[in-house]
Design an enzyme around this catalytic site. Structure first.
Site, PDB file in Angstrom:
ATOM      1  N   HIS A  72       0.469  -0.928   0.055  1.00 15.50           N
ATOM      2  CA  HIS A  72      -0.386  -0.169   0.028  1.00 15.50           C
ATOM      3  C   HIS A  72       0.843   1.270  -0.489  1.00 15.50           C
ATOM      4  CE1 HIS A  72      -4.330  -1.727   1.401  1.00 15.50           C
ATOM      5  NE2 HIS A  72      -3.842  -2.736   0.381  1.00 15.50           N
ATOM      6  N   TYR A 203      -9.043   5.270   7.005  1.00 17.90           N
ATOM      7  CA  TYR A 203      -9.749   5.714   8.084  1.00 17.90           C
ATOM      8  C   TYR A 203     -10.923   6.985   8.908  1.00 17.90           C
ATOM      9  CZ  TYR A 203      -5.763   3.203   9.243  1.00 17.90           C
ATOM     10  OH  TYR A 203      -4.528   2.389  10.406  1.00 17.90           O
ATOM     11  N   PRO A 295      -4.865   0.080  18.617  1.00 15.68           N
ATOM     12  CA  PRO A 295      -4.872  -0.763  17.156  1.00 15.68           C
ATOM     13  C   PRO A 295      -4.868   0.569  16.174  1.00 15.68           C
ATOM     14  CG  PRO A 295      -6.838  -1.057  17.534  1.00 15.68           C
ATOM     15  CD  PRO A 295      -6.013  -0.847  18.423  1.00 15.68           C
ATOM     16  N   LYS A 299       0.477  -0.274  15.188  1.00 14.46           N
ATOM     17  CA  LYS A 299       1.868  -0.400  15.074  1.00 14.46           C
ATOM     18  C   LYS A 299       1.654  -1.182  16.507  1.00 14.46           C
ATOM     19  CE  LYS A 299       3.258   2.688  13.594  1.00 14.46           C
ATOM     20  NZ  LYS A 299       3.412   1.917  12.208  1.00 14.46           N
ATOM     21  N   TYR A 387       4.345   5.970   9.960  1.00 16.93           N
ATOM     22  CA  TYR A 387       3.305   4.921   9.831  1.00 16.93           C
ATOM     23  C   TYR A 387       3.931   3.483   9.183  1.00 16.93           C
ATOM     24  CZ  TYR A 387      -1.302   1.989   8.582  1.00 16.93           C
ATOM     25  OH  TYR A 387      -2.617   1.248   8.604  1.00 16.93           O
TER      26      TYR A 387
END
Length: 392
Positions: A72, A203, A295, A299, A387
């Protein structure tokens, strides 16, 4: 029985450590409380940082990432009915890999079986002895497996047995400090045999609460919605879940959402937790035994992998170079990165969720944070760097 390292916990972090040590010729015995099938039946997240992917290659684990993983290059963030994309590769030159944690664990178990390494399953009554003693007295681990008593003498113990395991509890309370934040909501997650609504993660911050659209592969989707911690899974029918998800994600994606029966449904509480130090004599903590993150920032497994990296390097230096300096500083080194992961996960959670009793000022500040992220290249770069994974 004798060995060099006893690893308590046969999840992905314990197995990865065992495999890395095997490559260096260091013997390890793995103790797992459940069966292999039970471990492989646990549904977990599947976003892998670049560092974890590199560690799997260094451990010579034959994975299916090349054929079944999904790189991604970015992620979508939405608020109200608006959305924007953050491009990871533009800011870091690296993607993340979507590959289920269950599949990582399966690959690691297959690799361990090929090495012939000793693994005990159905382990109970694990007790750690002499971890804090100096000199020639070696640590011991006693336990039962399938009703038979065992004792292993070793040089070092790696506690990879999770939040509820024996390892952290074996450090006297007066020798450890614990830091914790419990969030006033959980995540209701479902797994469904449906195509993902989008090719990247979404998100979503909405007036109705947080939502996340994720996936395992082209035909298996993982979705989450924020819910009260005291909700009961039985009260969430599939129809109720799908309707709630639709109203939390932008209309563009809601219109394309394909629904179907859930094949797994559960509610997970959200918590931030860190114990200091992460070592006690010759006992070293890794992963959830030492720290937990919500979550939101993906991580959990990745931070466990960074612990494994530091401990594996330290043990290798000790056994191959007779240099114990990295073992002595393991906790400080690991915690430096752990707290950065905690910060990022806390920030993602605070920015994207609706908290009880948020004031109108709180809501405007949250929206301002999202609008700043949408418009500011440096803010997007900071998110992308965290990220994709900070360097070890």
């Amino acid at each position: 029985m004798q060995t060099q390292v006893v690893i308590i916990g046969g999840g992905p972090s314990g197995l990865l450590l065992a495999q890395l040590l095997h490559v260096q010729g260091i013997e390890a015995v793995v103790l797992e409380r459940k069966t292999r099938d039970y471990v492989l039946g646990r549904i977990r997240a599947g976003v892998l940082e670049r560092g974890l992917v590199a560690l799997l290659a260094e451990a010579q684990v034959e994975t299916r990432i090349a054929t079944q993983g999904f790189p991604h290059d970015g992620t979508v963030i939405s608020y109200d009915d608006q959305h924007f994309r953050i491009n990871f590769t533009d800011h870091t030159d690296h993607p993340v890999m979507v590959y289920g944690q269950t599949e990582v664990t399966r690959d690691l178990y297959d690799a361990r079986e090929k090495t012939g390494g000793t693994t005990f399953f159905n382990v109970e009554d694990v007790q750690i002895h002499n971890a804090d003693l100096e000199g020639t007295t070696r640590p011991r681990v006693t336990f039962t497996s399938d009703g038979t008593d065992h004792e292993i003498t070793c040089d070092y113990i790696a506690g990879c047995d999770g939040f509820h395991g024996v390892s952290r509890q074996s450090i006297p309370q007066e020798k450890r400090s614990e830091y914790e934040k419990v969030y006033p909501f959980g995540w209701l997650g479902i797994l469904s045999e449906t195509p993902p609504v989008h090719h990247e993660l979404i998100y979503a911050n909405s007036p109705h609460g947080f939502a996340l659209c994720s996936m395992r592969n082209d035909h298996l989707s993982r979705y989450y919605v924020q819910c009260p911690t005291d909700d009961n899974v039985a009260d969430w029918s599939d129809d109720r879940f799908w309707n709630e998800l639709r109203r939390r994600i932008p209309p563009e994606f809601a219109a394309k959402l394909q629904t179907g029966p859930s094949i797994e449904k559960s509610i997970a509480p959200l918590r931030s937790f860190v114990v200091e130090p992460m070592q006690y004599g010759r006992l070293f903590l890794c992963g959830d035994a030492a720290h937990i993150v919500p979550p939101t920032g993906a991580k959990g497994l990745n931070t466990a992998a960074s612990d494994v990296h530091y401990l594996y390097r330290a043990l290798t230096a000790h056994y191959r170079e007779n240099d114990s300096a990295k073992l002595a500083t393991y906790s400080a080194t690991a915690l430096s990165r752990v707290w950065k992961a905690e910060r990022f996960s806390w920030w993602m959670t605070s920015t994207l969720h609706r908290f009880p009793q948020m004031s109108t000022f709180d809501l405007r500040m949250q929206r301002a944070e999202l609008e700043f992220l949408r418009s500011n290249t440096a803010a997007q770069a900071a998110l992308a760097q965290n990220y994709v994974g900070l360097p070890y």
